[in-house]
Design an enzyme around this catalytic site. Structure first.
Site, PDB file in Angstrom:
ATOM      1  N   SER A   6      35.295  37.684  41.248  1.00  0.00           N
ATOM      2  CA  SER A   6      34.636  37.510  39.953  1.00  0.00           C
ATOM      3  C   SER A   6      35.396  36.483  39.133  1.00  0.00           C
ATOM      4  O   SER A   6      36.590  36.236  39.374  1.00  0.00           O
ATOM      5  CB  SER A   6      34.603  38.842  39.195  1.00  0.00           C
ATOM      6  N   TYR A  27      37.907  46.677  35.832  1.00  0.00           N
ATOM      7  CA  TYR A  27      37.206  45.633  36.580  1.00  0.00           C
ATOM      8  C   TYR A  27      38.094  44.401  36.749  1.00  0.00           C
ATOM      9  O   TYR A  27      38.205  43.845  37.852  1.00  0.00           O
ATOM     10  CB  TYR A  27      35.907  45.266  35.870  1.00  0.00           C
TER      11      TYR A  27
END
Length: 272
Positions: free
Chosen positions: A141, A154
């Site tokens: 990501s 995350y």
């Protein structure tokens, strides 16, 4: 490249980026395994790929559990005889203030996004090493290089995926196995739809994001899939340990365009 008999596992392939990746490989003629925890979604994607390309099987898998990851690899090998490419795409995320998070919140994200990537890789590598070939592509990501408030698990998980990619790339290069990561930015998936739906002014929300992306738009899952396809192919034979940003330039921009164009800075150089 001829993708005939090239066996690809895509985790979290029941929707979004994972589905786009599975479709792209099936389109090229690869044998695709849909690994998905949601049986209805996984089966639907497998049926769709079978109807369109004659490729695709579904294996229900919760990547947070070692036994299920091991079973995924074993069943794939039992069906096709080998594994050429593993795409670790399965992931979860949520936005929540850190002081409101509990251990279960942390564990849920870390277990799926980071531990799941390790577990699937560990069992796939055991099959790849004897053959002296294989590719692993981890979907990381933009949170590997820049993050947002209330995204601690995350960001930690995806940062871990980036470093796990590098560690595995070094360890398994002598075995002819390449390991790389792809870090998508804003992508046209359900998350993007949810961001717009949650906003009081959807048009303003879209413009806010586009102002922070030099290319000024959201990407499609297929655009991410094209990069994954490249990394799985012989065309990328000298690339390993890389983390490729597919973010429209979002993470290289110092400050968003709206602020940069403010009257206070217009026509001036830094230090003037």
């Amino acid at each position: 490249m001829n993708w005939t008999n090239h066996v690809v596992i895509v985790t979290g392939a029941g929707s979004g980026i994972g589905k786009g990746i599975a479709e792209r490989f099936a389109e090229e003629g690869a044998e695709v395994v849909i690994a998905e925890v949601n049986a209805a979604r996984g089966e639907a994607v497998a049926q769709e790929l079978q109807a369109r390309y004659g490729k695709g099987i579904f294996i229900r898998t919760n990547v947070a559990h070692a036994t299920e990851c091991q079973a995924l690899i074993r069943q794939t090998v039992a069906t096709y005889g080998h594994i050429d490419t593993l795409v670790n795409n399965a992931g979860v995320n949520f936005v929540k203030p850190t002081l409101e998070m509990d251990e279960a919140d942390w564990d849920r994200v870390i277990d799926v996004d980071l531990k799941g990537t390790f577990l699937c890789s560990r069992y796939a590598l055991a099959e790849m090493v004897p053959r002296k070939e294989g590719t692993i592509i981890n979907i990381a990501s933009v949170h590997t290089v820049a993050t947002l408030p209330q995204a601690a698990p995350y960001a930690a998980a995806k940062g871990g995926v980036d470093m796990l990619t590098k560690a595995l790339a070094i360890e398994f290069a002598p075995h002819g196995i390449r390991v790389n990561a792809v870090s998508p930015g804003l992508t046209d998936t359900q998350i993007w739809q949810d961001l717009q739906n949650a906003a009081a002014d959807a048009d303003a929300a879209r413009q806010h994001w586009f102002d922070n992306i030099p290319l000024g738009r959201v990407q499609s899952p297929r655009e991410v899939a094209n990069v994954v396809l490249f990394l799985a192919s012989a065309e990328s034979s000298y690339i390993t340990g890389a983390n490729i940003m597919t973010d429209g330039g979002m993470t290289i921009q110092l400050i968003n365009q709206a602020r940069y164009a403010s009257k206070a800075l217009e026509g001036k150089m830094a230090g003037e």
